[in-house]
Motif scaffolding. Structure first.
Motif, short mmCIF file in Angstrom:
data_model
loop_
_atom_site.label_atom_id
_atom_site.label_comp_id
_atom_site.label_asym_id
_atom_site.label_seq_id
_atom_site.Cartn_x
_atom_site.Cartn_y
_atom_site.Cartn_z
N VAL A 1 0.95 -0.79 0.11
CA VAL A 1 -0.08 0.00 0.08
C VAL A 1 0.94 1.17 -0.35
O VAL A 1 1.93 1.61 1.00
N MET B 1 -1.31 -0.31 -3.20
CA MET B 1 -2.45 -0.01 -4.09
C MET B 1 -2.93 1.90 -2.79
O MET B 1 -2.39 2.12 -1.80
N ASP B 2 -3.70 2.26 -3.57
CA ASP B 2 -4.20 4.01 -2.65
C ASP B 2 -4.91 3.65 -1.60
O ASP B 2 -5.54 2.47 -1.18
N GLU C 1 -9.30 3.01 -1.29
CA GLU C 1 -8.95 1.43 -1.94
C GLU C 1 -8.78 0.98 -1.24
O GLU C 1 -10.16 -0.24 -0.93
N THR D 1 -7.33 -7.16 0.36
CA THR D 1 -7.25 -6.58 -0.14
C THR D 1 -6.62 -6.67 -1.69
O THR D 1 -6.78 -5.69 -2.16
N HIS D 2 -5.57 -7.47 -2.00
CA HIS D 2 -4.99 -7.29 -2.77
C HIS D 2 -5.28 -9.43 -3.66
O HIS D 2 -4.65 -9.74 -2.90
#
Length: 307
Positions: free
Chosen positions: A192, A231-232, A235, A253-254
């Motif tokens: 992130v 990642m933002d 998000e 999340t990924h």
């Protein structure tokens, strides 16, 4: 449940002045939640506050907090209740990412990394769970770990141990809180866009005796640059909110880890002895599985349910 159902609920998020914590705070604010946020740096607090003010949102209750300080954590919980009268959601997010060969680590390395990454979660649970239960309206606990809770490597032994510990604690806690209408989620993010790679530059004086080589700032900044590809944080926060809303015990999340999990699965199965277990042992495991299932359906499980 939909994300709209979180409107008006009160959440406390640790490490919310930057990174994933601030991403979660923004996602929660977008869903209409009221926020209490912990922070360490005044400049970060000011920048984050501007985000809320520019959108005409309620400014969060900011609480300066070292998550390893148990007394301060207890005071923070009281402040949240005094300000909002209740609390529904706890997000244990604060952490440090420190790398070095595990065989060279000192006690100070273990004490600092485990104290923040695992001890901070423990302190959050002990301080806030009684408050969330007392609210009587259900809620949710989110413990942010890492993909390191599943994937180990040669440069992050203590960090990995701390995240494995958070994973085990969170998975067990989920069974305990169902009767109270409190969901529990383990979040395992990967890369992130945060400043987590610079954690070694923020090492407290009390843990100065590292067994790792002295920090090379140029090398560390070069390593930290990879986080720009991450990642933002917003998000990630939105994915965490969706996982909470769906009451998922595990939130990834990924998507880029199918190869790793296939390897874990195949290696684990291959490591099991190729033999038949005796009936009495099979019965013990049947009882364990039945107790776990009953717990997730709302039963309070005692040790007697395992025999």
């Amino acid at each position: 449940m939909s994300t709209a159902d979180w409107a008006g609920k009160v959440a406390f998020i640790t490490g919310a002045g930057t990174g994933i914590g601030f991403g979660v705070a923004r996602a929660f604010s977008n869903a209409g939640m009221r926020l209490a946020l912990s922070y360490r740096d005044e400049a970060q607090r000011a920048r984050c506050t501007s985000w809320f003010e520019e959108r005409g949102r309620e400014v969060p209750l900011w609480i300066k907090l070292d998550v390893t300080d148990r007394d301060a954590f207890a005071v923070a919980a009281d402040k949240v209740i005094d300000h909002f009268d209740k609390c529904h959601v706890l997000v244990n997010n604060a952490g440090v990412s420190v790398f070095g060969p595990t065989d060279e680590a000192s006690y100070a390395d273990y004490d600092w990394i485990m104290g923040v990454n695992f001890g901070g979660v423990v302190n959050g649970l002990v301080s806030f769970l009684p408050k969330i239960k007392a609210t009587g309206e259900g809620g949710h606990v989110v413990n942010v770990a890492s993909m390191a809770a599943y994937l180990s490597g040669p440069q992050a032994g203590i960090y990995t141990a701390s995240k494995f510990a958070v994973r085990g604690l969170t998975e067990s806690l989920r069974y305990n809180l169902v009767p109270y209408g409190i969901g529990v989620s383990l979040v395992c993010p990967a890369l992130v866009a945060t400043d987590a790679g610079l954690s070694a530059l923020k090492r407290p004086e009390g843990f100065a005796g590292s067994g790792f080589a002295p920090v090379d700032e140029g090398e560390l900044h070069n390593f930290a640059s990879i986080f720009a590809n991450g990642m933002d944080p917003l998000e990630a926060g939105e994915k965490i909110l969706r996982g909470m809303t769906e009451n998922r015990g595990l939130i990834f999340t990924h998507p880029e880890f199918a190869e790793d999990f296939k390897d874990i699965y195949e290696t684990s199965l291959a490591a099991l002895p190729d033999e038949v277990a005796p009936p009495e042992r099979l019965e013990v495991e049947r009882l364990r599985r039945a107790a776990n299932k009953a717990a997730l359906e709302g039963a309070k499980i005692s040790i007697n349910d395992l025999t």
